[in-house]
Every structure is written in C-alpha cells, then in structure tokens.
Design an enzyme around this catalytic site. Structure first.
Site, mmCIF file in Angstrom:
data_model
loop_
_atom_site.group_PDB
_atom_site.id
_atom_site.type_symbol
_atom_site.label_atom_id
_atom_site.label_comp_id
_atom_site.label_asym_id
_atom_site.label_seq_id
_atom_site.Cartn_x
_atom_site.Cartn_y
_atom_site.Cartn_z
ATOM 1 N N GLU A 238 0.905 -1.152 0.022
ATOM 2 C CA GLU A 238 0.129 -0.035 0.069
ATOM 3 C C GLU A 238 0.957 1.364 -0.009
ATOM 4 O O GLU A 238 1.839 1.310 0.758
ATOM 5 C CB GLU A 238 -1.020 -0.001 1.394
ATOM 6 C CG GLU A 238 -1.453 -1.251 1.480
ATOM 7 C CD GLU A 238 -3.036 -0.879 2.260
ATOM 8 O OE1 GLU A 238 -3.736 -0.014 2.041
ATOM 9 O OE2 GLU A 238 -3.359 -1.714 2.742
HETATM 10 C C1 LIG Z 1 -5.476 -10.049 7.371
HETATM 11 C C2 LIG Z 1 -4.438 -9.332 7.364
HETATM 12 C C3 LIG Z 1 -4.373 -8.317 6.197
HETATM 13 C C4 LIG Z 1 -3.231 -7.088 6.250
HETATM 14 N N1 LIG Z 1 -3.224 -6.634 5.053
HETATM 15 C C5 LIG Z 1 -2.356 -5.777 4.775
HETATM 16 C C6 LIG Z 1 -2.044 -5.166 3.524
HETATM 17 O O1 LIG Z 1 -2.621 -5.581 2.471
HETATM 18 N N2 LIG Z 1 -0.950 -4.258 3.485
HETATM 19 C C7 LIG Z 1 -0.163 -4.042 4.369
HETATM 20 O O2 LIG Z 1 0.731 -3.070 4.323
HETATM 21 N N3 LIG Z 1 -0.084 -4.626 5.781
HETATM 22 C C8 LIG Z 1 -1.335 -5.362 5.947
HETATM 23 N N4 LIG Z 1 -1.505 -6.108 6.861
HETATM 24 C C9 LIG Z 1 -0.473 -5.570 8.231
HETATM 25 C C10 LIG Z 1 0.792 -6.535 8.277
HETATM 26 O O3 LIG Z 1 0.649 -7.844 7.839
HETATM 27 C C11 LIG Z 1 1.326 -6.205 9.523
HETATM 28 O O4 LIG Z 1 1.478 -4.873 9.873
HETATM 29 C C12 LIG Z 1 2.914 -6.481 9.727
HETATM 30 O O5 LIG Z 1 2.916 -7.685 8.896
HETATM 31 C C13 LIG Z 1 3.088 -6.912 11.237
HETATM 32 O O6 LIG Z 1 4.441 -7.287 11.411
HETATM 33 P P1 LIG Z 1 4.856 -7.096 12.948
HETATM 34 O O7 LIG Z 1 6.603 -8.135 12.863
HETATM 35 O O8 LIG Z 1 4.749 -5.947 13.471
HETATM 36 O O9 LIG Z 1 4.100 -8.337 13.598
HETATM 37 P P2 LIG Z 1 3.872 -9.971 13.407
HETATM 38 O O10 LIG Z 1 3.988 -10.259 11.865
HETATM 39 O O11 LIG Z 1 2.660 -10.183 14.241
HETATM 40 O O12 LIG Z 1 5.455 -10.466 14.088
HETATM 41 C C14 LIG Z 1 5.331 -10.943 15.296
HETATM 42 C C15 LIG Z 1 5.965 -12.349 15.362
HETATM 43 O O13 LIG Z 1 6.023 -12.715 16.890
HETATM 44 C C16 LIG Z 1 5.376 -14.253 16.959
HETATM 45 N N5 LIG Z 1 5.168 -14.305 18.654
HETATM 46 C C17 LIG Z 1 3.779 -13.863 18.956
HETATM 47 N N6 LIG Z 1 3.787 -14.164 20.066
HETATM 48 C C18 LIG Z 1 5.143 -14.730 20.616
HETATM 49 C C19 LIG Z 1 5.761 -15.439 21.710
HETATM 50 N N7 LIG Z 1 5.037 -15.325 22.835
HETATM 51 N N8 LIG Z 1 6.869 -15.924 21.575
HETATM 52 C C20 LIG Z 1 7.566 -15.920 20.208
HETATM 53 N N9 LIG Z 1 7.380 -15.311 19.223
HETATM 54 C C21 LIG Z 1 5.854 -14.819 19.351
HETATM 55 C C22 LIG Z 1 4.328 -14.225 15.965
HETATM 56 O O14 LIG Z 1 4.264 -15.465 15.545
HETATM 57 C C23 LIG Z 1 5.017 -13.437 14.740
HETATM 58 O O15 LIG Z 1 5.778 -14.065 13.812
HETATM 59 C C24 LIG Z 1 -2.392 -7.211 7.109
HETATM 60 C C25 LIG Z 1 -2.364 -7.964 8.260
HETATM 61 C C26 LIG Z 1 -3.358 -8.838 8.501
HETATM 62 C C27 LIG Z 1 -3.402 -9.860 9.406
#
Ligand SMILES: Cc1cc2nc3c(=O)[nH]c(=O)nc-3n(C[C@H](O)[C@H](O)[C@H](O)COP(=O)(O)OP(=O)(O)OC[C@H]3O[C@@H](n4cnc5c(N)ncnc54)[C@H](O)[C@@H]3O)c2cc1C
Length: 466
Positions: free
Chosen positions: A63
């Site tokens: 996006e």
């Molecule tokens: C359905 C959906 C649609 C989306 N659509 C879009 C889109 O079209 N475009 C866009 O830009 N963004 C989109 N997003 C948002 C985007 O996917 C997220 O903002 C981004 O991937 C988040 O990354 P993160 O590293 O912050 O979190 P996460 O990806 O949640 O990473 C955190 C990690 O921590 C791990 N974890 C959790 N608890 C523990 C624990 N206790 N011990 C060890 N590990 C743990 C999890 O398994 C995960 O791998 C969407 C998200 C979803 C779910």
C-alpha cells in the site's frame, strides 16, 4: 580472544523482528537470538495453499506506491520480481449491489461516492489544523456529524465501510481522525495499491531480509542457529543487569537486552509474563490502543457466475446491516481460472464469523451471493476462513489508532522499559498497521537500542503531555 558483544534476544520473527535483527546485525551487534512461536518466519504476512494456489491470508497489498517517496516494501517486491497487480477501484460505482434487486444505478452511487470524498477532503483540512499533540483529536464519526454526513442508508453505509473499515478494520466511531485523514502512507508513498499474488508469497519479502544476515543452506532454507522456531516466549524477567527469557518448553535464555516484536494484540493478553510487571504507564498505553480484526474469506466455485473483465474486480454488497459481507473481489487476474471469490469482513463480524463453523459462514455468503446473482448459482466447493483474532500469537490483524490516544501515549507504547525494547507495526507512528510500518519500526527500535548499547544514550525522551 575478544569478548563477544552484548546479546540481544528478539521475540518474534515477523517483518519487524527480522528488520530489527538485521539492523542490529549491521550495526555490529551480531550476538542475536530470535525466538519465534510458530514454525515459520513472516508472522502476519502468510501465504496458504487454497484450491491449488497460494493465497495471502494476512497482508495482501503493498500500500502506498507511485508517490514522492519510495515505499521500501515496494522496493523489495520489485527486487524479488514479485507478481503484483494494480488494484483498480475506478469503476466501483457500476458494481454496487442493493440488498436485493440487483445493481444500483451508477449515477446514484457516483453521487454518494463524491459526497464521501468531499467529506474526506474537508476532514484532511480540519485534521491538519489540529495541534500535533493529538490532545484535540476527534473520531472520524464526530467529523462526519460536523459535516451532517452520517451514513445511514445501505448505500452510504457500504461506501463508508469500504472507505474506513475496509482500511482500518474498525468503524469511524472508533478511529482517530487526526491519524487517518490524511493517511501518511498514501500522502508520502503514493495513492496506489498493488496486490501481491506470487507463488512464493508476500512473505518472501521477509525471507529476503532474513537472508541478508542469517545463514542458510544451498536450498535457501535458513539454518542459522541464531533463529529458533516453535519457541513460545512466556516469561521475560528483566533487571538492571540483564534479561532472562523463558519459553513454554521450559528453555531459559539469558541476554543483555530483549526486543519484543509481538503484536499489540498479544501484549494486551497475558501470554508473556513480565517480571517485574511493566509499569502502569506502559500497560495503560498498550491497553488503550486498538487491535483491529479484518478478515478476507476465500470461496472456491466450480465455475464463475460473476461479471468479468476490466472494471469488475471489486464489487460491494449494500446490506442494511452495516458490514455484512460488504466488499467482494474476484481474482481472475491474480489467479486466472481459479474461480475464487474473496469477501472482506471486519471487527464484530470477523469475531462472530471466527467463532461459528465454516459451514454456517458458507451458507451466509451463499445467501448474499444469491441476492446479488440469483438463485441458479453453484455452491462453493471449498472455503477458507482465516482466524487471526482467535490465534493467541496475533489476537487480531493490525493496530488501529483509536480516538483518545495522544502522540504522547503513542510514544509510551514504543518506549523501552529498562532493557526491554519494543517494536512492531503498532510502534510506527506514521505507518502503524502496515507491512512498511513494521519494517521501518524494526529499524527505528533497533537504532534506539544501538544508541543505548554503543553510545550509552539509554534514556528515551517521551514528549511531555501538555
Ligand atoms: C489479514 C491481514 C491483512 C493485512 N493487510 C495488509 C496489507 O494489505 N498491506 C499492509 O501493508 N499490511 C497489511 N496487514 C498488516 C501487516 O501484515 C502487519 O502490519 C505486519 O506484517 C506486522 O508485522 P510485525 O512484525 O509487526 O508483527 P507480526 O507479523 O505479528 O510478527 C510478530 C511475530 O511474533 C510471533 N510471536 C507472537 N507471540 C510470540 C511469543 N510469545 N513468543 C515468540 N514469538 C511470538 C508471531 O508468531 C509473529 O511471527 C495485514 C495484516 C493482516 C493480518
């Protein structure tokens, strides 16, 4: 032999955790350990096989493309030559279905769309005049009331849904005006959206980053001992001298610092017990933010019965029950010949649907489809209902900035507590909720930690409240 540098444990191998670890590694802090709860990296970017193709159950779009600045995720997607598809919403006025009785007149829809666009433009002007502290922020709905535009017909509601809930996962009643009008993602990176539909999956952008600093074998599988999968962190004990991280299987790891990258949805539960408890200011800031739920349900049909060709990909269903199976997409460009339809729901509908059997969801979607396309349509042969909210490692899909959270409180969400640092999409002030937000947040939080480790600047300034 020189002493190894400080150890850092990173909890979570989603986009932000991997981006943070890479940044630390590049700053010379290579004594890392990444603990990931699931059996894979990528987190909320997740491909799943459905009906013979790899669909995206998490993030689907890059996006913010074709603007003044280059979206770093677009850069990665281009480098990997990911198959992406421009999302064209131009013709939506011709594709809005009444609850029964077929399509609306396109001119009627266009008038309603124009009205919504004008309110949104006025909202941006109003929002930009608000003080940056966020203390005078209002909800999107409050602004709509000011404009005497509170969507209440089925048509106005589905347009409103598609403009707000369809992006933020929560209704205008909840969402902060100041942080969503205008949306920095689109202002800075451009207004275009490209959907990723590649057999390697959108998650390959995370793999690409991981390959830049972790060891892997000839097949490309990451074999680096500094990442451990299936390790569910359930306790973080921290003190002035270091950190002890425990996982559910009874393992214990010691480190100098920890970087927690789990979703704010996870931080709002007690999956990870902090010892001592996080301070009250931190807990309140975390609990006040929103973890939205946004669900794309996949339906496979034996043949297509919906309009096809340019300008038909997206269509809306205007129910008098706001948010009832409202946004539809056929994916015949992305997955040719697959006969897959995707319908988007969010918030309370997502929670309701996650808790009911898929067969009930299938029946509900079929009733809606029959209302749009008549009685003689085939039953789906398969259905996929992602359950991000029920999943204890996510507890929702992405954060949404709710009314009542100032910039000061937002900074508290991101601020470290002693040797415990935080990252994740929910810590990116301009880009929370997005893949690029997670990527940039990982860099920011890592640089904050580098500042502390290398230069002793460990006191993070939080702007005063007034
Ligand atoms: C359905 C959906 C649609 C989306 N659509 C879009 C889109 O079209 N475009 C866009 O830009 N963004 C989109 N997003 C948002 C985007 O996917 C997220 O903002 C981004 O991937 C988040 O990354 P993160 O590293 O912050 O979190 P996460 O990806 O949640 O990473 C955190 C990690 O921590 C791990 N974890 C959790 N608890 C523990 C624990 N206790 N011990 C060890 N590990 C743990 C999890 O398994 C995960 O791998 C969407 C998200 C979803 C779910």
């Amino acid at each position: 032999r020189s002493k190894p540098g400080p150890t850092v444990i990173i909890v979570g191998a989603g986009m932000s955790g991997i981006s943070a670890a890479k940044t630390l590694s590049e700053a010379g802090i290579k004594n890392l350990l990444i603990l990931e709860a699931t059996g894979r990296i990528g987190g909320r970017i997740h491909k799943t096989e459905f009906a013979g193709v790899n669909v995206e159950t998490g993030a689907s779009w890059v996006e913010g493309v074709n603007g003044q600045e280059l979206n770093p995720i677009w850069n990665l997607a281009r480098k990997l030559k990911l198959r992406t598809f421009f999302s064209d919403f131009e013709n939506i006025s011709a594709n809005v279905y009444q609850q029964v009785n077929g399509l609306y007149d396109a001119t009627v829809v266009q008038a309603a769309l124009d009205r919504a666009v004008n309110v949104s433009k006025a909202a941006a002007v109003f929002s930009e005049a608000l003080p940056p502290s966020g203390l005078e922020d209002i909800s999107v709905l409050t602004f709509q009331r000011l404009q005497k535009h509170v969507p209440s017909t089925a048509l106005d509601m589905v347009i409103d849904y598609s403009n707000h809930d369809g992006e933020f996962g929560e209704p205008p009643r909840v969402t902060s005006l100041q942080n969503t009008e205008p949306i920095p993602t689109f202002t800075n990176f451009g207004e275009d959206l490209y959907q990723v539909a590649d057999p390697r999956g959108y998650e390959s952008v995370v793999h690409e980053l991981a390959h830049q600093f972790l060891g892997f074998d000839a097949k490309g599988t990451i074999t680096d001992p500094r990442i451990k999968l299936n390790k569910v962190v359930n306790r973080i004990e921290y003190s002035r001298s270091g950190v002890i991280v425990e996982t559910e299987d009874g393992s214990t790891y010691k480190s100098d610092y920890v970087m927690v990258s789990t979703s704010i949805g996870v931080l709002q539960t007690s999956l990870i017990k902090f010892e001592p408890d996080l301070p009250t200011w931190k807990i309140l800031a975390i609990y006040q933010f929103s973890m939205a739920v946004y669900t794309r349900i996949f339906l496979k049909f034996p043949y297509k019965f919906w309009p096809s060709g340019n300008g038909t990909e997206y269509f809306l269903y205007a129910s008098d029950r706001r948010g009832y199976y409202p946004i539809w997409q056929h994916v015949e460009y992305e997955y040719p010949g697959s006969n897959i339809l995707i319908v988007t729901v969010s918030d309370e509908e997502s929670r309701r649907i996650e808790q009911q059997p898929d067969s009930t969801t299938k029946d509900e979607t079929m009733e809606v489809l029959r209302n749009m396309f008549g009685e003689n349509i085939p039953e789906p042969t398969d259905i996929l209902v992602p359950r991000w909210w029920s999943n204890r490692f996510y507890r929702g899909t992405y954060s949404n900035w709710p009314i009542g959270v100032s910039r000061y409180e937002f900074d508290q969400i991101r601020a470290p507590v002693g040797r415990v640092y935080f990252t994740g999409e929910h810590t990116s002030q301009p880009y929370s909720g997005y893949v690029h937000g997670a990527y940039l947040a990982g860099i920011d939080s890592a640089l904050m930690m580098v500042g502390c480790i290398k230069y002793g600047s460990c006191d993070v300034q939080i702007e005063p409240k007034a």
